[in-house]
Design a protein around this motif. Structure first.
Motif, short mmCIF file in Angstrom:
data_model
loop_
_atom_site.label_atom_id
_atom_site.label_comp_id
_atom_site.label_asym_id
_atom_site.label_seq_id
_atom_site.Cartn_x
_atom_site.Cartn_y
_atom_site.Cartn_z
N VAL A 97 19.78 32.04 39.54
CA VAL A 97 20.01 30.61 39.36
C VAL A 97 20.50 30.12 40.71
CG1 VAL A 97 21.31 28.84 38.15
CG2 VAL A 97 20.57 30.88 36.92
N THR A 140 16.54 26.54 41.76
CA THR A 140 15.67 26.87 40.63
C THR A 140 16.20 28.07 39.87
OG1 THR A 140 13.36 27.29 40.07
CG2 THR A 140 14.22 28.45 41.95
N GLU A 141 15.52 28.42 38.76
CA GLU A 141 15.83 29.62 38.01
C GLU A 141 14.56 30.43 37.83
OE1 GLU A 141 17.96 29.18 34.35
OE2 GLU A 141 19.13 27.46 35.07
N ALA A 152 11.35 29.87 35.45
CA ALA A 152 11.90 29.20 34.27
C ALA A 152 12.13 27.72 34.53
CB ALA A 152 13.22 29.87 33.87
N LYS A 153 12.70 27.38 35.69
CA LYS A 153 12.97 25.99 36.04
C LYS A 153 12.71 25.77 37.52
CE LYS A 153 16.71 25.39 32.63
NZ LYS A 153 18.15 25.03 32.44
N GLY A 154 12.38 24.54 37.89
CA GLY A 154 12.23 24.20 39.30
C GLY A 154 10.85 24.52 39.85
N LYS A 155 10.85 25.00 41.08
CA LYS A 155 9.59 25.28 41.77
C LYS A 155 9.83 26.37 42.81
CE LYS A 155 5.92 22.91 44.38
NZ LYS A 155 5.50 21.61 44.96
N GLN A 169 4.86 26.47 38.86
CA GLN A 169 5.53 25.50 38.03
C GLN A 169 6.22 26.24 36.88
OE1 GLN A 169 5.67 22.29 38.85
NE2 GLN A 169 4.32 22.61 40.63
N PRO A 170 7.21 25.64 36.22
CA PRO A 170 7.88 26.31 35.10
C PRO A 170 6.87 26.81 34.06
CG PRO A 170 9.09 24.35 35.70
CD PRO A 170 7.82 24.32 36.51
#
Length: 380
Positions: free
Chosen positions: A221, A244-245, A261-264, A277-278
């Motif tokens: 994270v 991001t994650e 999982a999240k972000g880029k 992408q997620p």
């Protein structure tokens, strides 16, 4: 914490303990030799009771309340006697062993019955000092660059920067087979390390980029900082992020798998790069110098953080690799077809190996034969 010990031990023996409670129980066990002996005796009683079907008939809540009262008195001998007296049948079958002096007992637990997760994690510092993080409940270290290393309430490693010198130094956290650990870097980035993983990182980030190195599996994270990209180096590939994650699996001799999982993020090797992408996953195959992108359920690839192995149409051969790193065993398949059999489902992490194998055996039409630390897989 004392009032929760009985419940943690109960959850542990049932294979339902959460990751947070497991770490707290582990810390309590490591405090004194008496705590460790109480825990081992509790496991032995449970195994014997479970083996004769007694656990299906006994009043668990009442029994663990008895254990709690005795733990508060910290009288190990009386606690064991009360547990044994919970049933005349149980006392007859295992009472003789329970009342032997500690020196006369044999505490060799077969590999199939060991519950993993408590292997010693080692921190290698810049001055050559190695610290066993499992033994250091109250950690207070200061590196030569002024960085303070402590533990938070969940026993995770935390880096604090007070006075910076001209250059930071590198640390390495080494998580062995059957272990896990997490830490917070100096920039606030959280990192969870899975079994059989090495993680190398600076005590603080001083340049234009924040760069770390992973061999094994980790979940990140990343603290957002647009002016200082976060870069993870591993297995010939490089993952670049801002905030991001993502989960990164990069064991030696295996493909590098990055799941967002999240972000880029940007995944690159020497010749090509892709942006995720997620819900997308990049699989880097070093042997053919290729990066494949595919859609996945990202939660499946980080389920190990929640104390569960989630498998979706995965071959027994691939499942065997994951279980090998967690339980410290070797899987051998009688033939190619046996290893190619598929399984979909979840297996809790904090349960003995024999329980995990039992789940697989019932759903994949195979048999497991255990000899020492080798698991022979055969078709039924």
């Amino acid at each position: 914490m004392q009032e929760n010990i009985h419940q943690w031990i109960a959850d542990y023996t049932e294979g339902s303990i959460s990751r947070e409670d497991f770490k707290r129980l582990e810390a309590w066990i490591g405090q004194t030799s008496e705590n460790k002996a109480i825990f081992e005796d509790s496991l032995r009683v449970y195994r014997e009771a479970h083996g004769i079907g007694f656990m299906d008939r006994m009043d668990r809540e009442r029994s663990w309340k008895v254990l709690e009262r005795k733990l508060k008195r910290r009288d190990r001998v009386r606690m064991i006697r009360v547990m044994a007296a919970a049933s005349v049948l149980l006392a007859v079958m295992i009472g003789t062993w329970l009342f032997l002096p500690v020196k006369q007992r044999t505490m060799v637990i077969p590999v199939a019955e060991v519950i993993p997760g408590n292997a010693s994690v080692i921190l290698h510092m810049a001055d050559g000092k190695s610290v066993n993080l499992k033994n250091e409940e109250a950690l207070g270290l200061v590196e030569k660059d002024g960085t303070e290393i402590t533990k938070d309430t969940a026993s995770a490693l935390v880096y604090h920067v007070n006075e910076k010198v001209a250059k930071s130094v590198l640390h390495t956290v080494e998580v062995p087979v059957g272990g896990e650990f997490d830490l917070t870097l100096a920039d606030g980035t959280r990192v969870w390390l899975n079994s059989d993983t090495k993680f190398r990182f600076p005590t603080y980030f001083s340049g234009e980029t924040r760069e770390v190195y992973v061999e094994g599996e980790a979940y990140f994270v990343v603290s957002k900082d647009a002016e200082h990209p976060f870069i993870v180096h591993t297995g010939g590939a490089r993952v670049k992020v801002l905030g991001t994650e993502f989960n990164l699996c990069a064991y030696p001799e295996e493909r590098v798998v990055t799941t967002l999982a999240k972000g880029k993020v940007e995944v690159a090797d020497g010749t090509c790069k892709v942006c995720l992408q997620p819900g997308e996953q990049a699989v880097y195959n070093k042997s053919v110098n290729n990066i494949e992108v595919r859609k996945v359920d990202a939660a499946l690839y980080s389920s190990w953080l929640k104390g569960v192995f989630e498998f979706e149409n995965m071959s027994l051969r691939e499942i065997g690799k994951q279980l090998s790193r967690w339980y410290g065993v070797i899987f051998e398949f009688d033939d190619v077809g046996t290893g190619d059999r598929r399984f979909t489902g979840g297996i809790k992490k904090y349960i003995p190996l024999y329980q995990s194998l039992d789940i697989l055996e019932k759903t994949t039409n195979v048999m497991f034969r255990i000899k020492d630390n080798v698991i022979q897989v055969q078709s039924k």
